[in-house]
Scaffold this motif. Structure first.
Motif, PDB file in Angstrom:
ATOM      1  N   GLY A 157       0.832  -1.119  -0.113  1.00 37.45           N
ATOM      2  CA  GLY A 157       0.003  -0.121   0.132  1.00 37.45           C
ATOM      3  C   GLY A 157       0.702   1.403   0.177  1.00 37.45           C
ATOM      4  O   GLY A 157       0.383   2.317   0.376  1.00 37.45           O
ATOM      5  N   LYS A 158       2.058   1.216  -0.479  1.00 40.75           N
ATOM      6  CA  LYS A 158       3.047   2.174  -0.623  1.00 40.75           C
ATOM      7  C   LYS A 158       2.977   2.876  -1.976  1.00 40.75           C
ATOM      8  O   LYS A 158       2.703   2.385  -3.078  1.00 40.75           O
ATOM      9  CB  LYS A 158       4.416   1.928  -0.284  1.00 40.75           C
ATOM     10  N   HIS A 159       3.637   4.403  -1.824  1.00 37.95           N
ATOM     11  CA  HIS A 159       3.536   5.023  -2.915  1.00 37.95           C
ATOM     12  C   HIS A 159       4.584   4.282  -3.918  1.00 37.95           C
ATOM     13  O   HIS A 159       5.624   3.928  -3.716  1.00 37.95           O
ATOM     14  CB  HIS A 159       4.192   6.275  -2.523  1.00 37.95           C
ATOM     15  N   ILE A 160       4.326   4.414  -5.358  1.00 39.48           N
ATOM     16  CA  ILE A 160       5.273   3.669  -6.266  1.00 39.48           C
ATOM     17  C   ILE A 160       6.030   4.641  -6.686  1.00 39.48           C
ATOM     18  O   ILE A 160       5.544   5.617  -7.315  1.00 39.48           O
ATOM     19  CB  ILE A 160       4.414   3.023  -7.508  1.00 39.48           C
ATOM     20  N   GLU A 210      13.194   8.609  -8.762  1.00 42.80           N
ATOM     21  CA  GLU A 210      13.101   8.656  -7.119  1.00 42.80           C
ATOM     22  C   GLU A 210      13.668   7.538  -6.232  1.00 42.80           C
ATOM     23  O   GLU A 210      13.431   7.485  -5.150  1.00 42.80           O
ATOM     24  CB  GLU A 210      11.383   8.641  -6.963  1.00 42.80           C
ATOM     25  N   VAL A 211      14.452   6.824  -7.098  1.00 41.38           N
ATOM     26  CA  VAL A 211      15.011   5.553  -6.203  1.00 41.38           C
ATOM     27  C   VAL A 211      15.789   5.875  -5.233  1.00 41.38           C
ATOM     28  O   VAL A 211      16.257   5.077  -4.598  1.00 41.38           O
ATOM     29  CB  VAL A 211      15.870   4.566  -7.442  1.00 41.38           C
ATOM     30  N   VAL A 212      16.539   6.991  -5.324  1.00 43.48           N
ATOM     31  CA  VAL A 212      17.415   7.382  -3.752  1.00 43.48           C
ATOM     32  C   VAL A 212      16.562   7.438  -2.891  1.00 43.48           C
ATOM     33  O   VAL A 212      17.076   7.663  -1.557  1.00 43.48           O
ATOM     34  CB  VAL A 212      18.226   8.402  -4.449  1.00 43.48           C
ATOM     35  N   LEU A 213      15.240   7.768  -3.034  1.00 43.21           N
ATOM     36  CA  LEU A 213      14.297   7.875  -1.629  1.00 43.21           C
ATOM     37  C   LEU A 213      13.528   6.769  -1.423  1.00 43.21           C
ATOM     38  O   LEU A 213      13.019   5.987  -2.543  1.00 43.21           O
ATOM     39  CB  LEU A 213      13.240   9.241  -2.031  1.00 43.21           C
ATOM     40  N   GLU A 254      10.034   8.572   2.720  1.00 37.93           N
ATOM     41  CA  GLU A 254      10.699   9.653   2.615  1.00 37.93           C
ATOM     42  C   GLU A 254       9.999  10.575   1.414  1.00 37.93           C
ATOM     43  O   GLU A 254       9.602  11.823   1.652  1.00 37.93           O
ATOM     44  CB  GLU A 254      12.195   9.558   2.178  1.00 37.93           C
ATOM     45  N   ILE A 255       9.557   9.977   0.424  1.00 43.70           N
ATOM     46  CA  ILE A 255       8.668  10.489  -0.471  1.00 43.70           C
ATOM     47  C   ILE A 255       7.337  10.957  -0.216  1.00 43.70           C
ATOM     48  O   ILE A 255       7.008  12.240  -0.398  1.00 43.70           O
ATOM     49  CB  ILE A 255       8.434   9.341  -1.980  1.00 43.70           C
ATOM     50  N   GLN A 256       6.688  10.308   0.568  1.00 50.37           N
ATOM     51  CA  GLN A 256       5.356  10.662   1.132  1.00 50.37           C
ATOM     52  C   GLN A 256       5.576  11.894   2.067  1.00 50.37           C
ATOM     53  O   GLN A 256       4.661  12.577   2.155  1.00 50.37           O
ATOM     54  CB  GLN A 256       4.685   9.356   2.125  1.00 50.37           C
ATOM     55  N   ARG A 257       6.747  11.787   2.811  1.00 52.55           N
ATOM     56  CA  ARG A 257       7.104  13.045   3.711  1.00 52.55           C
ATOM     57  C   ARG A 257       7.005  14.263   2.891  1.00 52.55           C
ATOM     58  O   ARG A 257       6.697  15.564   3.379  1.00 52.55           O
ATOM     59  CB  ARG A 257       8.181  12.825   4.661  1.00 52.55           C
ATOM     60  N   PHE A 258       7.891  14.103   1.882  1.00 52.97           N
ATOM     61  CA  PHE A 258       7.954  15.499   1.015  1.00 52.97           C
ATOM     62  C   PHE A 258       6.869  15.944   0.320  1.00 52.97           C
ATOM     63  O   PHE A 258       6.575  17.293   0.293  1.00 52.97           O
ATOM     64  CB  PHE A 258       9.238  15.196  -0.046  1.00 52.97           C
ATOM     65  N   ASP A 293       3.664  15.435   1.510  1.00 54.51           N
ATOM     66  CA  ASP A 293       2.972  15.734   2.617  1.00 54.51           C
ATOM     67  C   ASP A 293       3.243  17.283   2.816  1.00 54.51           C
ATOM     68  O   ASP A 293       2.335  18.084   3.134  1.00 54.51           O
ATOM     69  CB  ASP A 293       3.006  14.923   3.904  1.00 54.51           C
ATOM     70  N   LEU A 294       4.419  17.729   2.729  1.00 51.31           N
ATOM     71  CA  LEU A 294       4.854  18.994   2.612  1.00 51.31           C
ATOM     72  C   LEU A 294       4.442  19.932   1.600  1.00 51.31           C
ATOM     73  O   LEU A 294       4.848  21.032   1.766  1.00 51.31           O
ATOM     74  CB  LEU A 294       6.347  19.157   3.140  1.00 51.31           C
ATOM     75  N   GLY A 295       4.164  19.321   0.664  1.00 50.88           N
ATOM     76  CA  GLY A 295       3.761  20.241  -0.680  1.00 50.88           C
ATOM     77  C   GLY A 295       4.605  19.920  -1.764  1.00 50.88           C
ATOM     78  O   GLY A 295       4.175  20.617  -2.782  1.00 50.88           O
ATOM     79  N   TYR A 296       5.811  19.242  -1.792  1.00 49.63           N
ATOM     80  CA  TYR A 296       6.491  19.094  -2.699  1.00 49.63           C
ATOM     81  C   TYR A 296       6.053  18.053  -3.856  1.00 49.63           C
ATOM     82  O   TYR A 296       5.345  17.044  -3.441  1.00 49.63           O
ATOM     83  CB  TYR A 296       8.041  18.336  -2.504  1.00 49.63           C
TER      84      TYR A 296
END
Length: 54
Positions: A25-28, A33-36, A40-44, A46-49
């Motif tokens: 159930g995670k972001h693909i 984006e493979v370095v994150l 980590e992707i979800q946190r960014f 969530d901040l609006g990035y």
């Protein structure tokens, strides 16, 4: 279980890796984006990035 074909557009192992994200159930991650990791992707995001392919 036998070999599963994910089509010709994916690199070897990429389809299996994507299926693992889906099952959890995670972001693909998109290519670039493979370095994150997914958290980590979800946190960014969530901040609006907006994570775009680099």
């Amino acid at each position: 279980e036998g070999h599963i074909s994910y089509g010709g557009a994916l690199r070897p192992g990429e389809g299996h890796a994507i299926s693992q994200y889906v099952q959890q159930g995670k972001h693909i991650p998109r290519r670039g984006e493979v370095v994150l990791n997914a958290d980590e992707i979800q946190r960014f995001e969530d901040l609006g990035y907006v994570i775009i392919k680099g």
